[in-house]
Enzyme design. Sequence first.
Site, PDB file in Angstrom:
ATOM      1  N   CYS A   1       0.665  -1.197   0.081  1.00  0.00           N
ATOM      2  CA  CYS A   1      -0.108  -0.145   0.041  1.00  0.00           C
ATOM      3  C   CYS A   1       0.874   1.207  -0.034  1.00  0.00           C
ATOM      4  CB  CYS A   1      -0.821   0.055   1.236  1.00  0.00           C
ATOM      5  SG  CYS A   1      -2.316   1.170   0.979  1.00  0.00           S
TER       6      CYS A   1
ATOM      7  N   HIS B   1      -3.771  -4.897   0.873  1.00  0.00           N
ATOM      8  CA  HIS B   1      -3.335  -5.207   2.075  1.00  0.00           C
ATOM      9  C   HIS B   1      -3.155  -6.621   2.177  1.00  0.00           C
ATOM     10  CE1 HIS B   1      -2.499  -1.300   4.260  1.00  0.00           C
ATOM     11  NE2 HIS B   1      -3.687  -0.808   3.230  1.00  0.00           N
TER      12      HIS B   1
ATOM     13  N   GLU C   1      -1.832  -8.677   4.040  1.00  0.00           N
ATOM     14  CA  GLU C   1      -1.851  -9.135   5.537  1.00  0.00           C
ATOM     15  C   GLU C   1      -3.464  -9.369   6.033  1.00  0.00           C
ATOM     16  OE1 GLU C   1      -1.706  -4.569   6.228  1.00  0.00           O
ATOM     17  OE2 GLU C   1      -1.222  -6.227   4.985  1.00  0.00           O
TER      18      GLU C   1
END
Length: 237
Positions: free
Chosen positions: A114, A207, A209
């Site tokens: 990002c 993202h 994660e």
Amino acid sequence: MRPLIAVVGRRAASVSGIRFSGTIAAEAVCEAVFAAGGEPLVLHGGARHALSELPRRLSAFAGVLLPGGSDVNPARYGQDPHPKTSPDDDGQDELDLAVARAVIELGIPALAICRGMQVLNIACGGTLTQHLADNPVEHLDALHEVTVEPGARLASVVGTSTFKVSSYHHQAIDRLGRDLRVVARSADGCVEAMEHATADVLAVQWHPEDLAATSRHDGALFSDLIDRARNRKEAAA
């Protein structure tokens, strides 16, 4: 031994349980690195002299992760701020840009996420679209599909099928920086991933994660970082 992965710390004015400011990393990012087999360590920015030592400091790590965060000051890429742009820490900008440049110079395996991808583009002389216009693809706090370019290195990591990602950004890549190649886009044409021509850097706008524990595509990005870091560590042994 787990390869050491430097997760660039985010500066916070206040943190629960700490009397003053703190340098932190998102737990989801650290957990994704750890689950993939790495040892995440928060990289502290510190005083200005610490930035001059970054190449030496980073050489102790097998890999680097440039995480998400707030907007980069548009003065860093020669623009005045858009009303929706909210830069909040010039020191953070200095640290992130210095890390991106050091990673390219030293050839350290890296994953940029990002804001991290936007920092990489700026470090390479590119610019950003400061605020995305409304369109059918929602980028801020939404899930949307991305398509990876066949033949890209990213395709060898996540495949070439279209898949959904977790997105949280309102800015995007505009003019591409030198030695960078676009390797994934969303349906509205927004740049979703980039690779560097010579450095060992992979960057994504979403993202990973967020869904790393349940999405094979996102989990593969962290596994790939650890594999590259482990190879570097073994080659240096």
